[in-house]
Write a protein that holds these residues in place. Structure first.
Motif, PDB file in Angstrom:
ATOM      1  N   ARG A 131       0.852  -1.197   0.000  1.00  0.00           N
ATOM      2  CA  ARG A 131       0.000   0.000   0.000  1.00  0.00           C
ATOM      3  C   ARG A 131       0.885   1.243   0.000  1.00  0.00           C
ATOM      4  O   ARG A 131       1.787   1.391   0.820  1.00  0.00           O
ATOM      5  N   ILE A 132       0.579   2.128  -0.921  1.00  0.00           N
ATOM      6  CA  ILE A 132       1.377   3.350  -1.097  1.00  0.00           C
ATOM      7  C   ILE A 132       0.431   4.549  -1.044  1.00  0.00           C
ATOM      8  O   ILE A 132      -0.641   4.546  -1.680  1.00  0.00           O
ATOM      9  N   LYS A 133       0.817   5.568  -0.281  1.00  0.00           N
ATOM     10  CA  LYS A 133       0.021   6.791  -0.191  1.00  0.00           C
ATOM     11  C   LYS A 133       0.075   7.531  -1.518  1.00  0.00           C
ATOM     12  O   LYS A 133       1.152   7.880  -2.009  1.00  0.00           O
ATOM     13  N   ALA A 134      -1.111   7.751  -2.122  1.00  0.00           N
ATOM     14  CA  ALA A 134      -1.172   8.404  -3.430  1.00  0.00           C
ATOM     15  C   ALA A 134      -1.857   9.764  -3.375  1.00  0.00           C
ATOM     16  O   ALA A 134      -1.461  10.697  -4.078  1.00  0.00           O
ATOM     17  N   ALA A 135      -2.906   9.883  -2.546  1.00  0.00           N
ATOM     18  CA  ALA A 135      -3.644  11.153  -2.480  1.00  0.00           C
ATOM     19  C   ALA A 135      -2.728  12.260  -1.990  1.00  0.00           C
ATOM     20  O   ALA A 135      -1.957  12.087  -1.045  1.00  0.00           O
ATOM     21  N   GLY A 136      -2.801  13.403  -2.640  1.00  0.00           N
ATOM     22  CA  GLY A 136      -1.976  14.545  -2.271  1.00  0.00           C
ATOM     23  C   GLY A 136      -0.664  14.600  -3.021  1.00  0.00           C
ATOM     24  O   GLY A 136       0.032  15.618  -2.996  1.00  0.00           O
ATOM     25  N   GLN A 137      -0.306  13.537  -3.708  1.00  0.00           N
ATOM     26  CA  GLN A 137       0.921  13.515  -4.496  1.00  0.00           C
ATOM     27  C   GLN A 137       0.621  13.850  -5.951  1.00  0.00           C
ATOM     28  O   GLN A 137      -0.519  13.753  -6.417  1.00  0.00           O
ATOM     29  N   THR A 138       1.655  14.198  -6.679  1.00  0.00           N
ATOM     30  CA  THR A 138       1.550  14.326  -8.129  1.00  0.00           C
ATOM     31  C   THR A 138       1.854  12.966  -8.747  1.00  0.00           C
ATOM     32  O   THR A 138       2.424  12.080  -8.079  1.00  0.00           O
ATOM     33  N   PRO A 139       1.477  12.749  -9.993  1.00  0.00           N
ATOM     34  CA  PRO A 139       1.855  11.485 -10.637  1.00  0.00           C
ATOM     35  C   PRO A 139       3.364  11.229 -10.591  1.00  0.00           C
ATOM     36  O   PRO A 139       3.796  10.077 -10.417  1.00  0.00           O
ATOM     37  N   GLU A 140       4.183  12.275 -10.698  1.00  0.00           N
ATOM     38  CA  GLU A 140       5.632  12.095 -10.641  1.00  0.00           C
ATOM     39  C   GLU A 140       6.069  11.649  -9.253  1.00  0.00           C
ATOM     40  O   GLU A 140       6.924  10.753  -9.104  1.00  0.00           O
ATOM     41  N   GLY A 141       5.496  12.245  -8.215  1.00  0.00           N
ATOM     42  CA  GLY A 141       5.834  11.837  -6.857  1.00  0.00           C
ATOM     43  C   GLY A 141       5.446  10.403  -6.584  1.00  0.00           C
ATOM     44  O   GLY A 141       6.187   9.649  -5.932  1.00  0.00           O
ATOM     45  N   LEU A 142       4.275  10.000  -7.074  1.00  0.00           N
ATOM     46  CA  LEU A 142       3.837   8.619  -6.884  1.00  0.00           C
ATOM     47  C   LEU A 142       4.731   7.669  -7.674  1.00  0.00           C
ATOM     48  O   LEU A 142       5.053   6.561  -7.214  1.00  0.00           O
ATOM     49  N   ARG A 143       5.163   8.071  -8.869  1.00  0.00           N
ATOM     50  CA  ARG A 143       6.057   7.239  -9.680  1.00  0.00           C
ATOM     51  C   ARG A 143       7.351   6.939  -8.921  1.00  0.00           C
ATOM     52  O   ARG A 143       7.826   5.800  -8.884  1.00  0.00           O
ATOM     53  N   GLN A 144       7.874   7.978  -8.293  1.00  0.00           N
ATOM     54  CA  GLN A 144       9.116   7.790  -7.539  1.00  0.00           C
ATOM     55  C   GLN A 144       8.898   6.885  -6.337  1.00  0.00           C
ATOM     56  O   GLN A 144       9.764   6.041  -6.003  1.00  0.00           O
ATOM     57  N   ALA A 145       7.744   7.007  -5.674  1.00  0.00           N
ATOM     58  CA  ALA A 145       7.448   6.171  -4.510  1.00  0.00           C
ATOM     59  C   ALA A 145       7.334   4.703  -4.906  1.00  0.00           C
ATOM     60  O   ALA A 145       7.837   3.800  -4.206  1.00  0.00           O
ATOM     61  N   ILE A 146       6.662   4.439  -6.034  1.00  0.00           N
ATOM     62  CA  ILE A 146       6.533   3.047  -6.495  1.00  0.00           C
ATOM     63  C   ILE A 146       7.898   2.492  -6.886  1.00  0.00           C
ATOM     64  O   ILE A 146       8.234   1.330  -6.581  1.00  0.00           O
ATOM     65  N   THR A 147       8.704   3.316  -7.549  1.00  0.00           N
ATOM     66  CA  THR A 147      10.048   2.876  -7.961  1.00  0.00           C
ATOM     67  C   THR A 147      10.882   2.489  -6.753  1.00  0.00           C
ATOM     68  O   THR A 147      11.575   1.449  -6.760  1.00  0.00           O
ATOM     69  N   ARG A 148      10.809   3.286  -5.713  1.00  0.00           N
ATOM     70  CA  ARG A 148      11.593   2.966  -4.503  1.00  0.00           C
ATOM     71  C   ARG A 148      11.163   1.641  -3.892  1.00  0.00           C
ATOM     72  O   ARG A 148      11.987   0.881  -3.371  1.00  0.00           O
ATOM     73  N   GLN A 149       9.885   1.353  -3.913  1.00  0.00           N
ATOM     74  CA  GLN A 149       9.390   0.118  -3.320  1.00  0.00           C
ATOM     75  C   GLN A 149       9.771  -1.114  -4.147  1.00  0.00           C
ATOM     76  O   GLN A 149       9.878  -2.222  -3.606  1.00  0.00           O
TER      77      GLN A 149
END
Length: 380
Positions: A131-149
Protein backbone atom coordinates in the motif's frame (compact mmCIF):
# COMPACT_ATOMS: atom_id res chain seq x y z
CA UNK A 1 -103.38 62.97 -5.45
CA UNK A 2 -101.59 60.69 -7.78
CA UNK A 3 -99.09 63.48 -8.70
CA UNK A 4 -98.45 64.30 -5.05
CA UNK A 5 -97.99 60.64 -4.23
CA UNK A 6 -95.48 60.25 -7.08
CA UNK A 7 -93.37 63.18 -5.90
CA UNK A 8 -93.44 61.88 -2.37
CA UNK A 9 -92.33 58.45 -3.52
CA UNK A 10 -89.39 59.92 -5.42
CA UNK A 11 -88.36 62.02 -2.46
CA UNK A 12 -88.49 59.02 -0.20
CA UNK A 13 -86.44 57.04 -2.71
CA UNK A 14 -83.79 59.81 -2.91
CA UNK A 15 -83.52 60.03 0.87
CA UNK A 16 -83.24 56.27 1.09
CA UNK A 17 -80.45 56.27 -1.53
CA UNK A 18 -78.47 58.99 0.22
CA UNK A 19 -78.92 57.22 3.54
CA UNK A 20 -77.77 53.93 2.07
CA UNK A 21 -74.63 55.46 0.50
CA UNK A 22 -73.84 57.28 3.73
CA UNK A 23 -74.15 54.14 5.82
CA UNK A 24 -72.32 51.75 3.47
CA UNK A 25 -68.62 51.90 2.52
CA UNK A 26 -67.88 52.47 -1.14
CA UNK A 27 -65.67 49.94 -2.95
CA UNK A 28 -62.02 51.00 -3.19
CA UNK A 29 -58.55 49.52 -3.62
CA UNK A 30 -57.36 50.28 -0.08
CA UNK A 31 -56.96 52.99 2.56
CA UNK A 32 -56.85 56.62 1.51
CA UNK A 33 -53.84 58.86 1.84
CA UNK A 34 -55.39 60.55 4.86
CA UNK A 35 -56.07 57.21 6.55
CA UNK A 36 -52.50 56.05 6.04
CA UNK A 37 -51.05 59.27 7.43
CA UNK A 38 -53.40 58.96 10.40
CA UNK A 39 -51.56 55.79 11.41
CA UNK A 40 -48.35 57.69 12.16
CA UNK A 41 -46.64 57.52 15.53
CA UNK A 42 -47.35 61.23 15.97
CA UNK A 43 -51.05 60.38 15.92
CA UNK A 44 -50.73 57.39 18.24
CA UNK A 45 -50.24 54.95 15.38
CA UNK A 46 -47.45 52.39 15.03
CA UNK A 47 -45.64 53.58 11.90
CA UNK A 48 -43.23 56.42 11.22
CA UNK A 49 -44.06 58.59 8.21
CA UNK A 50 -40.96 59.70 6.28
CA UNK A 51 -40.91 61.88 3.18
CA UNK A 52 -38.28 60.64 0.75
CA UNK A 53 -35.33 63.01 0.28
CA UNK A 54 -31.83 62.48 -1.14
CA UNK A 55 -30.53 61.90 2.40
CA UNK A 56 -33.20 59.27 3.06
CA UNK A 57 -32.41 57.53 -0.23
CA UNK A 58 -28.73 57.35 0.69
CA UNK A 59 -29.43 56.05 4.20
CA UNK A 60 -31.75 53.30 2.95
CA UNK A 61 -29.75 52.20 -0.11
CA UNK A 62 -28.79 48.87 1.44
CA UNK A 63 -28.93 45.71 -0.64
CA UNK A 64 -27.98 42.10 0.22
CA UNK A 65 -24.22 41.87 0.61
CA UNK A 66 -22.83 38.69 -0.92
CA UNK A 67 -19.27 37.45 -1.05
CA UNK A 68 -16.77 34.77 -0.14
CA UNK A 69 -14.93 34.61 3.16
CA UNK A 70 -11.15 34.80 3.35
CA UNK A 71 -11.04 31.00 3.69
CA UNK A 72 -12.41 30.76 0.15
CA UNK A 73 -10.43 33.64 -1.32
CA UNK A 74 -7.07 32.70 0.17
CA UNK A 75 -7.15 29.10 -1.03
CA UNK A 76 -4.55 28.55 -3.74
CA UNK A 77 -5.08 26.72 -6.98
CA UNK A 78 -5.15 22.96 -6.78
CA UNK A 79 -2.21 21.49 -8.66
CA UNK A 80 -3.43 20.32 -12.02
CA UNK A 81 -1.83 16.92 -11.38
CA UNK A 82 -2.54 16.56 -7.68
CA UNK A 83 -4.07 13.15 -7.01
CA UNK A 84 -7.08 12.62 -4.76
CA UNK A 85 -9.17 9.77 -3.37
CA UNK A 86 -11.34 8.35 -6.11
CA UNK A 87 -8.90 9.10 -8.93
CA UNK A 88 -8.25 6.34 -11.40
CA UNK A 89 -4.63 5.67 -12.39
CA UNK A 90 -2.90 3.86 -15.21
CA UNK A 91 0.44 2.46 -13.99
CA UNK A 92 3.02 0.71 -16.16
CA UNK A 93 6.17 -1.02 -14.89
CA UNK A 94 9.09 -1.83 -17.21
CA UNK A 95 11.46 -4.49 -15.79
CA UNK A 96 15.03 -4.95 -16.91
CA UNK A 97 14.82 -8.79 -16.96
CA UNK A 98 13.73 -11.35 -19.54
CA UNK A 99 13.38 -14.71 -17.86
CA UNK A 100 11.76 -14.10 -14.49
CA UNK A 101 10.07 -10.68 -14.21
CA UNK A 102 8.61 -9.70 -10.87
CA UNK A 103 5.17 -8.66 -12.11
CA UNK A 104 4.72 -10.21 -15.55
CA UNK A 105 4.91 -13.67 -17.04
CA UNK A 106 8.14 -15.18 -18.33
CA UNK A 107 9.47 -13.08 -21.17
CA UNK A 108 7.08 -10.22 -20.36
CA UNK A 109 9.11 -7.13 -19.49
CA UNK A 110 6.18 -4.68 -19.46
CA UNK A 111 3.38 -4.96 -16.91
CA UNK A 112 0.37 -2.62 -17.21
CA UNK A 113 -1.86 -2.00 -14.20
CA UNK A 114 -4.99 -0.30 -15.53
CA UNK A 115 -7.82 1.31 -13.54
CA UNK A 116 -6.04 1.45 -10.21
CA UNK A 117 -8.30 3.57 -8.00
CA UNK A 118 -7.11 5.57 -5.01
CA UNK A 119 -9.19 4.40 -2.06
CA UNK A 120 -11.02 6.50 0.49
CA UNK A 121 -7.95 6.69 2.71
CA UNK A 122 -5.79 7.89 -0.16
CA UNK A 123 -3.86 4.65 -0.82
CA UNK A 124 -3.31 2.31 -3.76
CA UNK A 125 -2.05 -1.27 -3.75
CA UNK A 126 0.76 -2.39 -6.05
CA UNK A 127 1.84 -6.07 -6.03
CA UNK A 128 5.17 -6.50 -4.29
CA UNK A 129 5.19 -2.80 -3.38
CA UNK A 130 2.25 -2.93 -0.99
CA UNK A 131 0.00 0.00 0.00
CA UNK A 132 1.38 3.35 -1.10
CA UNK A 133 0.02 6.79 -0.19
CA UNK A 134 -1.17 8.40 -3.43
CA UNK A 135 -3.64 11.15 -2.48
CA UNK A 136 -1.98 14.55 -2.27
CA UNK A 137 0.92 13.51 -4.50
CA UNK A 138 1.55 14.33 -8.13
CA UNK A 139 1.85 11.48 -10.64
CA UNK A 140 5.63 12.10 -10.64
CA UNK A 141 5.83 11.84 -6.86
CA UNK A 142 3.84 8.62 -6.88
CA UNK A 143 6.06 7.24 -9.68
CA UNK A 144 9.12 7.79 -7.54
CA UNK A 145 7.45 6.17 -4.51
CA UNK A 146 6.53 3.05 -6.49
CA UNK A 147 10.05 2.88 -7.96
CA UNK A 148 11.59 2.97 -4.50
CA UNK A 149 9.39 0.12 -3.32
CA UNK A 150 10.21 -2.09 -6.32
CA UNK A 151 13.88 -1.36 -6.94
CA UNK A 152 15.03 -3.75 -4.21
CA UNK A 153 13.07 -6.60 -5.83
CA UNK A 154 13.66 -6.10 -9.55
CA UNK A 155 16.65 -4.45 -11.18
CA UNK A 156 16.25 -0.85 -12.34
CA UNK A 157 12.44 -0.75 -12.66
CA UNK A 158 11.03 1.97 -14.89
CA UNK A 159 7.58 3.18 -13.82
CA UNK A 160 5.03 5.47 -15.46
CA UNK A 161 1.93 6.87 -13.73
CA UNK A 162 -0.92 8.63 -15.53
CA UNK A 163 -4.10 10.05 -14.07
CA UNK A 164 -7.21 9.08 -16.01
CA UNK A 165 -10.88 9.93 -15.56
CA UNK A 166 -12.16 9.13 -12.09
CA UNK A 167 -14.13 10.28 -9.07
CA UNK A 168 -11.39 12.11 -7.22
CA UNK A 169 -10.80 15.84 -7.71
CA UNK A 170 -14.34 16.75 -8.75
CA UNK A 171 -17.02 19.31 -7.98
CA UNK A 172 -20.78 19.11 -8.42
CA UNK A 173 -22.84 21.74 -10.24
CA UNK A 174 -26.62 21.89 -9.79
CA UNK A 175 -29.60 24.22 -9.72
CA UNK A 176 -30.15 26.64 -12.60
CA UNK A 177 -26.89 25.78 -14.33
CA UNK A 178 -27.04 24.89 -18.01
CA UNK A 179 -25.41 21.52 -17.40
CA UNK A 180 -25.86 19.91 -13.99
CA UNK A 181 -23.43 17.16 -13.11
CA UNK A 182 -20.10 16.19 -11.59
CA UNK A 183 -17.03 17.71 -13.21
CA UNK A 184 -13.34 16.93 -12.66
CA UNK A 185 -10.98 19.69 -11.59
CA UNK A 186 -8.54 19.85 -14.46
CA UNK A 187 -5.86 22.32 -15.49
CA UNK A 188 -8.32 24.55 -17.45
CA UNK A 189 -11.11 24.34 -14.83
CA UNK A 190 -9.46 25.04 -11.49
CA UNK A 191 -11.48 28.21 -10.71
CA UNK A 192 -15.19 28.94 -10.28
CA UNK A 193 -15.61 30.95 -13.49
CA UNK A 194 -13.88 28.39 -15.70
CA UNK A 195 -15.81 25.51 -14.13
CA UNK A 196 -19.13 27.26 -14.76
CA UNK A 197 -18.06 27.88 -18.34
CA UNK A 198 -17.21 24.18 -18.65
CA UNK A 199 -20.75 23.28 -17.52
CA UNK A 200 -22.32 25.56 -20.12
CA UNK A 201 -23.02 28.62 -17.99
CA UNK A 202 -26.46 29.28 -16.49
CA UNK A 203 -29.97 28.57 -17.73
CA UNK A 204 -31.49 31.81 -16.38
CA UNK A 205 -30.94 35.53 -16.87
CA UNK A 206 -27.34 36.13 -15.71
CA UNK A 207 -28.45 39.35 -14.02
CA UNK A 208 -30.73 37.33 -11.71
CA UNK A 209 -28.33 34.46 -11.03
CA UNK A 210 -26.72 33.83 -7.64
CA UNK A 211 -23.84 31.35 -7.35
CA UNK A 212 -23.53 29.49 -4.05
CA UNK A 213 -20.42 27.45 -3.18
CA UNK A 214 -20.41 25.03 -0.24
CA UNK A 215 -17.11 23.65 1.01
CA UNK A 216 -17.42 21.43 4.04
CA UNK A 217 -19.30 23.47 6.66
CA UNK A 218 -18.67 26.80 4.96
CA UNK A 219 -20.87 28.47 2.36
CA UNK A 220 -20.48 31.65 0.34
CA UNK A 221 -22.54 33.15 -2.45
CA UNK A 222 -22.15 35.94 -4.99
CA UNK A 223 -24.03 37.52 -7.87
CA UNK A 224 -22.96 35.90 -11.13
CA UNK A 225 -22.37 39.33 -12.68
CA UNK A 226 -19.96 40.15 -9.85
CA UNK A 227 -17.98 37.00 -10.63
CA UNK A 228 -17.03 38.41 -14.03
CA UNK A 229 -16.63 42.02 -12.90
CA UNK A 230 -14.49 41.34 -9.80
CA UNK A 231 -11.58 38.95 -10.47
CA UNK A 232 -11.00 38.44 -6.74
CA UNK A 233 -14.25 36.46 -6.53
CA UNK A 234 -13.05 33.86 -9.01
CA UNK A 235 -12.01 31.50 -6.22
CA UNK A 236 -9.92 28.36 -6.60
CA UNK A 237 -11.96 25.18 -6.34
CA UNK A 238 -11.36 22.23 -4.07
CA UNK A 239 -12.38 18.57 -4.49
CA UNK A 240 -15.89 18.08 -3.13
CA UNK A 241 -17.05 21.68 -3.64
CA UNK A 242 -20.79 21.96 -4.29
CA UNK A 243 -21.76 24.73 -6.71
CA UNK A 244 -25.43 25.69 -6.90
CA UNK A 245 -26.84 28.30 -9.29
CA UNK A 246 -29.96 29.93 -7.83
CA UNK A 247 -32.43 32.45 -9.21
CA UNK A 248 -32.91 35.61 -7.15
CA UNK A 249 -36.04 35.06 -5.01
CA UNK A 250 -36.54 38.65 -3.83
CA UNK A 251 -39.89 40.32 -4.50
CA UNK A 252 -42.15 43.20 -3.51
CA UNK A 253 -45.93 43.54 -3.35
CA UNK A 254 -47.79 46.14 -5.44
CA UNK A 255 -51.23 47.29 -4.28
CA UNK A 256 -53.65 50.12 -4.86
CA UNK A 257 -54.07 52.27 -7.95
CA UNK A 258 -51.34 50.70 -10.05
CA UNK A 259 -51.41 48.94 -13.39
CA UNK A 260 -51.27 45.59 -11.62
CA UNK A 261 -51.69 44.32 -8.07
CA UNK A 262 -49.55 41.30 -7.31
CA UNK A 263 -46.34 39.93 -5.84
CA UNK A 264 -43.61 41.10 -8.19
CA UNK A 265 -40.17 39.47 -8.47
CA UNK A 266 -37.09 41.66 -8.83
CA UNK A 267 -35.84 41.93 -12.39
CA UNK A 268 -32.34 43.16 -11.57
CA UNK A 269 -29.82 43.24 -8.73
CA UNK A 270 -31.20 46.62 -7.63
CA UNK A 271 -34.61 48.18 -8.26
CA UNK A 272 -35.66 51.77 -7.69
CA UNK A 273 -39.19 52.87 -6.75
CA UNK A 274 -39.58 54.31 -10.24
CA UNK A 275 -38.58 50.98 -11.80
CA UNK A 276 -40.96 49.16 -9.46
CA UNK A 277 -43.84 51.39 -10.57
CA UNK A 278 -42.95 50.83 -14.21
CA UNK A 279 -42.71 47.06 -13.67
CA UNK A 280 -46.35 46.86 -12.59
CA UNK A 281 -47.59 48.98 -15.48
CA UNK A 282 -47.25 52.44 -13.96
CA UNK A 283 -49.88 54.40 -12.07
CA UNK A 284 -53.51 53.98 -13.05
CA UNK A 285 -54.30 57.14 -15.02
CA UNK A 286 -57.98 56.84 -14.13
CA UNK A 287 -57.64 56.58 -10.37
CA UNK A 288 -54.09 57.05 -8.98
CA UNK A 289 -53.05 59.95 -6.77
CA UNK A 290 -49.42 60.77 -7.75
CA UNK A 291 -48.98 62.58 -4.43
CA UNK A 292 -49.74 59.38 -2.52
CA UNK A 293 -47.10 56.80 -3.49
CA UNK A 294 -46.03 54.84 -0.40
CA UNK A 295 -43.34 52.25 0.35
CA UNK A 296 -44.18 50.25 3.49
CA UNK A 297 -41.23 48.55 5.15
CA UNK A 298 -40.04 47.02 8.41
CA UNK A 299 -36.73 48.87 8.72
CA UNK A 300 -33.93 47.53 10.84
CA UNK A 301 -32.77 49.38 13.92
CA UNK A 302 -29.62 51.00 12.52
CA UNK A 303 -31.25 52.37 9.38
CA UNK A 304 -34.38 53.49 11.25
CA UNK A 305 -32.28 55.53 13.68
CA UNK A 306 -30.31 57.06 10.80
CA UNK A 307 -33.43 57.95 8.81
CA UNK A 308 -35.25 59.46 11.77
CA UNK A 309 -32.19 61.16 13.24
CA UNK A 310 -32.46 59.25 16.50
CA UNK A 311 -30.42 56.81 18.53
CA UNK A 312 -32.97 55.40 20.96
CA UNK A 313 -34.95 53.08 18.70
CA UNK A 314 -34.57 49.37 19.42
CA UNK A 315 -35.45 46.59 17.01
CA UNK A 316 -37.19 46.76 13.66
CA UNK A 317 -39.42 49.77 13.06
CA UNK A 318 -42.42 50.17 10.77
CA UNK A 319 -41.73 53.03 8.38
CA UNK A 320 -43.94 54.38 5.61
CA UNK A 321 -41.89 56.23 3.00
CA UNK A 322 -43.85 58.85 1.07
CA UNK A 323 -43.14 59.83 -2.54
CA UNK A 324 -44.87 62.82 -4.16
CA UNK A 325 -44.32 62.50 -7.90
CA UNK A 326 -45.84 65.93 -8.58
CA UNK A 327 -43.01 67.89 -6.92
CA UNK A 328 -40.19 69.27 -9.10
CA UNK A 329 -37.82 66.55 -7.88
CA UNK A 330 -40.41 63.85 -7.24
CA UNK A 331 -39.42 61.64 -10.15
CA UNK A 332 -35.74 61.98 -9.25
CA UNK A 333 -36.46 60.90 -5.68
CA UNK A 334 -38.43 57.89 -6.97
CA UNK A 335 -35.51 57.03 -9.26
CA UNK A 336 -32.97 57.18 -6.42
CA UNK A 337 -35.00 55.41 -3.70
CA UNK A 338 -34.22 51.67 -3.64
CA UNK A 339 -36.95 49.08 -3.16
CA UNK A 340 -35.95 46.08 -1.05
CA UNK A 341 -37.10 42.51 -0.63
CA UNK A 342 -40.46 42.30 1.15
CA UNK A 343 -41.47 45.93 0.54
CA UNK A 344 -45.06 46.92 -0.19
CA UNK A 345 -45.63 49.51 -2.91
CA UNK A 346 -49.02 51.15 -2.36
CA UNK A 347 -50.58 53.92 -4.45
CA UNK A 348 -53.67 55.68 -3.10
CA UNK A 349 -56.67 56.71 -5.15
CA UNK A 350 -57.24 60.38 -5.98
CA UNK A 351 -59.96 62.09 -3.87
CA UNK A 352 -61.89 62.78 -7.07
CA UNK A 353 -62.31 59.06 -7.62
CA UNK A 354 -64.18 58.65 -4.33
CA UNK A 355 -66.45 61.58 -5.19
CA UNK A 356 -67.11 59.99 -8.55
CA UNK A 357 -67.96 56.69 -6.93
CA UNK A 358 -70.27 58.43 -4.42
CA UNK A 359 -72.15 60.34 -7.13
CA UNK A 360 -72.37 57.22 -9.26
CA UNK A 361 -73.74 55.21 -6.35
CA UNK A 362 -76.31 57.93 -5.50
CA UNK A 363 -77.54 58.45 -9.04
CA UNK A 364 -77.67 54.73 -9.64
CA UNK A 365 -79.61 54.12 -6.42
CA UNK A 366 -82.04 57.00 -6.90
CA UNK A 367 -82.63 55.90 -10.47
CA UNK A 368 -83.54 52.46 -9.26
CA UNK A 369 -85.81 53.94 -6.59
CA UNK A 370 -87.51 56.18 -9.17
CA UNK A 371 -88.17 53.20 -11.37
CA UNK A 372 -89.75 51.40 -8.44
CA UNK A 373 -91.90 54.44 -7.64
CA UNK A 374 -92.96 54.84 -11.28
CA UNK A 375 -93.88 51.20 -11.43
CA UNK A 376 -95.97 51.60 -8.29
CA UNK A 377 -97.72 54.70 -9.70
CA UNK A 378 -98.40 52.91 -12.95
CA UNK A 379 -99.99 50.12 -11.01
CA UNK A 380 -102.32 52.64 -9.35
Amino acid sequence: MRFTGSRMARAVALLAAVSMVASCGLPRSGPSKRELLAGSVEQDGDAYIVNVTPAVSRATAVQPSFGFSSAFQNAGLVGSDTLASGDMLSITVYENVKDDPLLGNTGQRVSALANVQIDGQGFIFIPYAGRIKAAGQTPEGLRQAITRQLEDQTPDPQVTVARVAGDGATVSISGQAAGNGVYPIEAPTRTLATMLAKSGGVAIDPGMAIVRVTRGRHTGKIWLTDLYEKPGLDIALRPGDKIVVEEDSRSFVALGATGGQSRVPFESETMSALEAIATVGGLSTASADPTGVFILRDEDEAIANAVLGRSDLIGDQRIIYVLDLTTPTGLFEARDFQVRDGDTLYVTEAPFVQWQKTLSAITGTTGAASNIANTANTGN
